[in-house]
Design an enzyme around this catalytic site. Structure first.
Site, PDB file in Angstrom:
ATOM      1  N   ASN A   1       0.862  -1.177   0.000  1.00 56.99           N
ATOM      2  CA  ASN A   1       0.000   0.000   0.000  1.00 56.99           C
ATOM      3  C   ASN A   1       0.902   1.231   0.000  1.00 56.99           C
ATOM      4  O   ASN A   1       2.111   1.118   0.190  1.00 56.99           O
ATOM      5  CB  ASN A   1      -1.001  -0.023   1.169  1.00 56.99           C
ATOM      6  CG  ASN A   1      -0.319  -0.024   2.520  1.00 56.99           C
ATOM      7  OD1 ASN A   1       0.579   0.766   2.776  1.00 56.99           O
ATOM      8  ND2 ASN A   1      -0.735  -0.927   3.390  1.00 56.99           N
TER       9      ASN A   1
ATOM     10  N   GLY B   1      -3.195  -9.253   3.260  1.00 49.79           N
ATOM     11  CA  GLY B   1      -2.845 -10.043   2.083  1.00 49.79           C
ATOM     12  C   GLY B   1      -1.360 -10.286   1.920  1.00 49.79           C
ATOM     13  O   GLY B   1      -0.637 -10.571   2.885  1.00 49.79           O
TER      14      GLY B   1
ATOM     15  N   ASP C   1       1.014  -8.188   1.239  1.00 51.25           N
ATOM     16  CA  ASP C   1       1.805  -7.178   1.949  1.00 51.25           C
ATOM     17  C   ASP C   1       2.039  -7.591   3.401  1.00 51.25           C
ATOM     18  O   ASP C   1       3.175  -7.583   3.893  1.00 51.25           O
ATOM     19  CB  ASP C   1       1.063  -5.836   1.869  1.00 51.25           C
ATOM     20  CG  ASP C   1       1.901  -4.641   2.282  1.00 51.25           C
ATOM     21  OD1 ASP C   1       3.141  -4.746   2.308  1.00 51.25           O
ATOM     22  OD2 ASP C   1       1.303  -3.590   2.562  1.00 51.25           O
TER      23      ASP C   1
ATOM     24  N   THR D   1      -5.586  -7.765  -7.093  1.00 47.42           N
ATOM     25  CA  THR D   1      -6.772  -8.613  -7.303  1.00 47.42           C
ATOM     26  C   THR D   1      -7.445  -9.056  -6.008  1.00 47.42           C
ATOM     27  O   THR D   1      -8.477  -9.712  -6.045  1.00 47.42           O
ATOM     28  CB  THR D   1      -6.429  -9.866  -8.140  1.00 47.42           C
ATOM     29  OG1 THR D   1      -5.466 -10.653  -7.430  1.00 47.42           O
ATOM     30  CG2 THR D   1      -5.897  -9.488  -9.501  1.00 47.42           C
ATOM     31  N   GLY D   2      -6.874  -8.688  -4.881  1.00 46.38           N
ATOM     32  CA  GLY D   2      -7.489  -9.039  -3.594  1.00 46.38           C
ATOM     33  C   GLY D   2      -8.415  -7.926  -3.138  1.00 46.38           C
ATOM     34  O   GLY D   2      -9.397  -7.611  -3.800  1.00 46.38           O
TER      35      GLY D   2
ATOM     36  N   TYR E   1      -8.158  -4.866  -3.325  1.00 42.32           N
ATOM     37  CA  TYR E   1      -8.248  -3.732  -4.263  1.00 42.32           C
ATOM     38  C   TYR E   1      -9.218  -4.016  -5.416  1.00 42.32           C
ATOM     39  O   TYR E   1      -9.465  -3.163  -6.238  1.00 42.32           O
ATOM     40  CB  TYR E   1      -6.873  -3.358  -4.805  1.00 42.32           C
ATOM     41  CG  TYR E   1      -5.995  -2.611  -3.815  1.00 42.32           C
ATOM     42  CD1 TYR E   1      -6.352  -2.448  -2.478  1.00 42.32           C
ATOM     43  CD2 TYR E   1      -4.787  -2.069  -4.233  1.00 42.32           C
ATOM     44  CE1 TYR E   1      -5.532  -1.758  -1.590  1.00 42.32           C
ATOM     45  CE2 TYR E   1      -3.970  -1.372  -3.352  1.00 42.32           C
ATOM     46  CZ  TYR E   1      -4.345  -1.223  -2.039  1.00 42.32           C
ATOM     47  OH  TYR E   1      -3.528  -0.536  -1.168  1.00 42.32           O
TER      48      TYR E   1
END
Length: 169
Positions: free
Chosen positions: A23, A31, A33, A121-122, A124
């Site tokens: 982020n 996720g 990150d 794709t999660g 976001y």
């Protein structure tokens, strides 16, 4: 460049560099990150804080690098993917920039192997099919003197099947 597809956990991948779907604060999150920061340890966070103090937030589509801490890689390339708001052209360009800028940074570091997660794709909510197409297209059109292999690491069956189709595996 050879392209490989793996279903699994990016924090366990043996590569010179792994890419973090970060982020803009660079301070860890959920996720991929969160997993990279948890497994990689405090050294990654310390370098992210130093980068943030030096340049401010990391803008969407841009990429920065830290060491990989406790991960089985040399580097973590942090890139900030776009949040999907239905602005397909704008958000597709930003996602393409994530891959392109990460590959450029890897090239400048002399990286031979780089592993990408399914950026944006999660949480976001970027459409997985479109995101996969952008990722594969950007990797295929990137010409490198140092990068030998790109690994797409899919966390779930849906992304794995999309990439299998795109890569014709």
């Amino acid at each position: 460049m050879k392209i490989e597809l793996i279903k699994g956990d990016i924090t366990k991948i043996q590569a010179d560099a792994i890419v973090n779907a970060a982020n803009s604060s660079l301070l860890g999150g959920g996720g991929v990150d969160g997993a990279i920061h948890r497994v990689g340890g405090s050294q990654i966070l310390e370098e992210c804080v130093a980068i943030k103090n030096r340049q401010g937030k990391c803008k969407t589509g841009e990429a920065v690098v830290t060491n990989a801490g406790n991960l089985p890689a040399k580097y973590v390339i942090h890139t900030v993917g776009p949040v999907w708001n239905g602005h397909e052209e704008k958000e597709s360009i930003l996602l393409a920039n994530c891959y392109h800028n990460s590959l450029n940074l890897a090239e400048s570091l002399g990286v031979k192997t780089i592993a990408f997660p399914n950026i944006s794709t999660g949480v976001y909510r970027f459409p997985k099919e479109l995101a996969g197409k952008i990722a594969v297209d950007e990797v295929r059109k990137f010409h490198s003197d140092s990068i030998d292999k790109v690994i797409f690491v899919c966390f779930d069956d849906e992304n794995e099947n999309i990439y299998k189709d795109l890569l014709q595996l």
